[in-house]
Design an enzyme around this catalytic site. Structure first.
Site, short mmCIF file in Angstrom:
data_model
loop_
_atom_site.label_atom_id
_atom_site.label_comp_id
_atom_site.label_asym_id
_atom_site.label_seq_id
_atom_site.Cartn_x
_atom_site.Cartn_y
_atom_site.Cartn_z
N ASP A 209 -1.36 -7.40 -5.89
CA ASP A 209 -1.07 -6.40 -5.00
C ASP A 209 -2.00 -7.43 -3.81
O ASP A 209 -3.17 -7.91 -4.26
CB ASP A 209 -1.51 -5.55 -4.96
CG ASP A 209 -1.20 -4.62 -3.62
OD1 ASP A 209 0.05 -4.20 -3.78
OD2 ASP A 209 -2.74 -3.77 -3.49
N GLU A 245 1.99 -10.85 -4.34
CA GLU A 245 2.71 -10.50 -3.41
C GLU A 245 2.03 -10.83 -2.25
O GLU A 245 0.70 -10.74 -1.54
CB GLU A 245 2.34 -8.46 -3.13
CG GLU A 245 3.07 -7.80 -2.51
CD GLU A 245 2.49 -6.22 -1.37
OE1 GLU A 245 3.14 -5.57 -0.93
OE2 GLU A 245 1.26 -6.29 -1.70
#
Length: 509
Positions: A209, A245
């Site tokens: 993330d 990401e």
């Protein structure tokens, strides 16, 4: 010696681009906010029999518990320790799920939140998913442990204010989340320890993330500390799959290309542009997709993770805005999913969502924070399966929609085959084959499609896997006859619920 070091580094990078799925399984499904017990059952009863390759799971680490608003989905992206208890279940339930999914050939990918801990306003107490004490005010997280020494306060104590400033993007706080000093050897070690524990449990890789908010050099150091995968399920020396990401639509200081050598990267342009084309906004047409992929300025296919939508941008967060297609636009969503899964570009992730009570004000959903279907105490509800194979209790389960499930199988069948036999009408009717293994025709025009096309397929009668299923020598949907010259006639009304047809080698009757 230098050449040896370079060779080892290149080998590490290439290994981390490999999804580690079993042979002839090509797509991952994100079972967003599912409980571990439900994922284990879904691997066994549905995902394995229907050709899925792996599951992305929600963050398993201990997170803050937020009650205002009531248990929002984003609380799981605010860790307070690396203990493995979350609203999806206990550490033992997590381990059981990983084992059961691996046993039936499904790889598990963990959504790893390593850029930050919880928000600066998280308070003090035991309001966490495991009940551990923390004090966000003093940056004290004793269950790791992290102290104020382990955060980037000496570089920046404010939120990111200027995304054109690479130092702010990577050193300041993302929406007030306490930013970890990943340059510190101690912090790197704690993050790697967390990820290695999951590797030992049998996971195949990680969706990392908020990577644009971390320096590539820091990530390279952490990834270099990761173990090879568990040899109970993977070949010796297999490295974890890494996909990162990085939101890069252009015009910002951080480029997705800075992360290519570390692993695959989420290609948000694919999601945003696919929605624009399918919606026919900005005068876009399906016929323009002849050069889809790198020809549209996307990252190289071998670096890309692609999706129609993800848990962020289906709520208006992340990237893509209103163009992003979601389950709320089910007809267009199925067309977009079919196109993504038929096209050879990237590694594909299928989204599996839950419904929430939207409240739109001036185009913005005031309820975009809402968490998964829950009981009165905030615990996540089980995913009930209806007799018709759909899901209940507001679980959407797009991965169970016949059109999407059958296109996942289509992608497995045509894997490795080139895109060929392209046809379009200059507008919004297109078709293409994947070598001699599969063929798809899409009508997104406002008029009927009636055309004879070169399919590239061997002679025979095929079952259209969009309108139905093949069962033995029977077909519950449309049948398409391919002649000895590889040509077939297609008729698709623009008023059909699913205005596309897909055939593949295993759907031959």
């Amino acid at each position: 010696m230098k050449l040896l070091i370079v060779a080892v580094f290149i080998g590490l990078c290439l290994a981390q681009h490999n999804p580690n799925t079993k042979p002839n399984r090509t797509s991952i499904v994100h079972l967003f906010e599912w409980r571990w017990a439900d994922i284990a059952e879904e691997c066994e009863r549905y995902l394995a029999p229907n050709g899925y390759g792996g599951v992305q799971i929600s963050p398993p680490s201990e997170s803050i518990v937020v009650t205002n608003p009531w248990h929002p989905w984003w609380q799981r992206y605010q860790p307070i320790s690396y203990n493995l208890c979350s609203r999806s279940g206990t550490e033992e339930e997590l381990k059981d799920m990983i084992t059961r999914c691996n046993k039936v050939g499904l790889s598990i990918y963990v959504d790893a939140v390593i850029n930050h801990m919880c928000g600066a306003s998280g308070g003090e107490g035991n309001h966490s998913s495991c009940g551990s004490y923390f004090n966000a005010n003093k940056e004290d997280f004793p269950s790791v442990p992290y102290s104020s020494w382990d955060f980037n306060d000496n570089k920046c104590r404010t939120d990111i204010e200027n995304y054109s400033d690479v130092f702010q993007v990577r050193d300041c706080r993302l929406v007030s989340l306490l930013d970890l000093a990943l340059e510190k050897d101690y912090v790197r070690g704690k993050v790697a320890e967390y990820m290695n524990k999951l590797i030992d449990m049998g996971v195949a890789g990680f969706r990392v993330d908020a990577c644009k908010h971390m320096w590539p050099g820091d990530l390279h150091n952490v990834y270099g500390r990761l173990k090879s995968l568990n040899t109970t399920w993977f070949l010796p020396g297999t490295k974890p799959f890494i996909y990162q990401e990085v939101i890069d639509l252009g015009g910002e200081s951080v480029k997705a290309s800075e992360y290519f050598e570390l692993g695959r990267v989420t290609e948000f342009k694919h999601s945003a542009k696919l929605g624009t084309v399918i919606r026919k906004w900005d005068k876009e047409k399906l016929s323009y997709l002849k050069s889809w992929g790198e020809g549209w300025g996307f990252m190289p296919s071998q670096k890309a993770m692609v999706f129609v939508d993800n848990h962020d941008n289906q709520r208006g967060h992340g990237a893509g805005g209103a163009s992003v297609l979601t389950f709320w636009d089910s007809r267009l969503y199925k067309i977009a999913s079919g196109l993504m899964l038929a096209h050879p570009y990237g590694v594909t992730i299928v989204m599996s969502s839950y419904r929430w009570d939207r409240h739109l004000v001036n185009g913005k959903d005031q309820n975009d924070w809402m968490g998964p279907p829950s009981n009165a105490n905030g615990s996540t509800k089980a995913v009930p399966i209806n007799p018709d194979s759909t899901c209940g209790d507001k679980w959407i389960c797009e991965h169970r929609w016949r059109q999407i499930r059958n296109m996942v199988i289509f992608r497995n069948v045509v894997n490795g085959q080139p895109l060929s036999n392209w046809w379009d009408n200059g507008n919004n009717q297109i078709a293409f084959s994947r070598g001699s293994k599969g063929f798809i025709v899409i009508n997104n025009d406002d008029c009927e499609l009636n055309v004879m096309l070169d399919t590239g397929l061997p002679v025979g009668t095929y079952c259209d896997v969009i309108s139905g299923d093949k069962s033995g020598d029977r077909c519950t949907g449309k049948r398409v006859s391919v002649g000895s010259d590889g040509r077939a006639t297609f008729h698709i009304s623009h008023t059909e619920e699913d205005p596309f047809i897909a055939l593949h080698a295993d759907s031959k009757l």
